[in-house]
Design a protein around this motif. Sequence first.
Motif, PDB file in Angstrom:
ATOM      1  N   ASN A   1      42.973 -64.543  71.950  1.00 51.90           N
ATOM      2  CA  ASN A   1      43.781 -63.463  71.731  1.00 51.90           C
ATOM      3  C   ASN A   1      43.305 -62.168  72.610  1.00 51.90           C
ATOM      4  N   PRO A   2      44.379 -61.218  72.678  1.00 55.52           N
ATOM      5  CA  PRO A   2      43.921 -59.909  73.250  1.00 55.52           C
ATOM      6  C   PRO A   2      42.738 -59.285  72.710  1.00 55.52           C
TER       7      PRO A   2
ATOM      8  N   TYR B   1      35.274 -58.057  74.108  1.00 58.28           N
ATOM      9  CA  TYR B   1      34.414 -58.666  74.918  1.00 58.28           C
ATOM     10  C   TYR B   1      34.164 -57.507  75.974  1.00 58.28           C
ATOM     11  N   LYS B   2      34.949 -56.929  76.652  1.00 55.78           N
ATOM     12  CA  LYS B   2      34.975 -55.819  77.644  1.00 55.78           C
ATOM     13  C   LYS B   2      34.410 -54.763  77.209  1.00 55.78           C
TER      14      LYS B   2
ATOM     15  N   CYS C   1      37.532 -63.903  63.041  1.00 48.73           N
ATOM     16  CA  CYS C   1      38.145 -63.343  64.252  1.00 48.73           C
ATOM     17  C   CYS C   1      37.140 -63.632  65.519  1.00 48.73           C
ATOM     18  N   GLY C   2      36.140 -63.945  65.390  1.00 43.96           N
ATOM     19  CA  GLY C   2      35.153 -64.414  66.295  1.00 43.96           C
ATOM     20  C   GLY C   2      34.297 -63.425  66.896  1.00 43.96           C
ATOM     21  N   LYS C   3      34.232 -62.351  65.985  1.00 46.40           N
ATOM     22  CA  LYS C   3      33.178 -61.262  66.422  1.00 46.40           C
ATOM     23  C   LYS C   3      31.816 -61.659  66.503  1.00 46.40           C
ATOM     24  N   THR C   4      31.269 -62.574  65.664  1.00 45.79           N
ATOM     25  CA  THR C   4      29.633 -63.220  65.916  1.00 45.79           C
ATOM     26  C   THR C   4      29.808 -64.091  66.826  1.00 45.79           C
ATOM     27  N   TYR C   5      30.703 -64.678  67.471  1.00 46.40           N
ATOM     28  CA  TYR C   5      30.503 -65.670  68.379  1.00 46.40           C
ATOM     29  C   TYR C   5      30.655 -64.980  69.970  1.00 46.40           C
TER      30      TYR C   5
ATOM     31  N   PHE D   1      39.907 -55.832  65.114  1.00 48.47           N
ATOM     32  CA  PHE D   1      40.559 -57.131  64.887  1.00 48.47           C
ATOM     33  C   PHE D   1      41.496 -56.944  63.555  1.00 48.47           C
ATOM     34  N   LYS D   2      42.672 -57.683  63.600  1.00 42.21           N
ATOM     35  CA  LYS D   2      43.513 -57.464  62.415  1.00 42.21           C
ATOM     36  C   LYS D   2      43.660 -58.982  61.980  1.00 42.21           C
TER      37      LYS D   2
END
Length: 286
Positions: free
Chosen positions: A43-44, A50-51, A67-71, A225-226
């Motif tokens: 997702n955006p 990451y940017k 939300c993928g924060k750790t990955y 993240f939401k």
Amino acid sequence: MSKTKSSQKKVSLHELNNHAISNKRQAMKDLKKLNFDELQYKNPAQKRFYKTISTKDITFGIGPAGCGKTYLSVHKALRELGDKDSSIDGIVIVKPLVEAAGEKIGFLPGDVEEKTLPFMMSFYYNMEQIIGKQRLQVLKDSNTIQVIPMAYMRGITLANKFVILDEAQNATPEQIKMFVTRLGEGSRYIITGDLAQSDIKNGKSGLEDAIKRFAGVHGVGLAQFKEKDIVRHSLVRRLLKRYKDNFQIMDEISAEKTISMWIHEQGLDSINDGSINSDYHYKLKK
């Protein structure tokens, strides 16, 4: 005319897994070959996060679990570790260890690695998916990837390290202050957490405090993240909605009666079978 040295071909993890490694030199060589550009954003919000961590010295990332924060954090850390042009020579993982049932972390058996293993499984799992189990173990054994409990960080300076602080909502403002002042030359920090999941009792979350203090500081990035950004099973998003303040649990209705009513609403039961009282007309919330 002098010859230009060709860039090294990047390969996938699957291709790297065709040979065994036994030491740090081999593991680092593999990291330099690994194609980290295969990362695909879900997702955006992930792309923005990451940017941000790619351009800031300290990044705060908040949002619900899944939300993928750790990955994304460990992916960027491993990418920097394997980049021959990066100053990063190690990864440090930090968590404020919340003690349960009065059991002090210092009294648990084993060394620091053994004491903190249950708290770090999410990191190790994600790293394993990115670089493979064998390389991860070699880098851990050589202390290239290491765990430092927050309580042990006072008095040290972390130079040329990629440092990830997770579950920062469980750190106090004093702990966050101590943590950010450990930042040394050539290092980068990622600080993540979920403001809605703080286990601090009768106190202020250091994560919330730090975001308000550091917004606008040069070199500090903020990402959010939401619920819509949750990339785990879609059921996780629906379950989290039931923990919002506006969801009212019918406390006067027992769990047993709630189950009976659910069975009836599913058409699996008859209202005359005795499982639901005649004066019980509770409509389950959708």
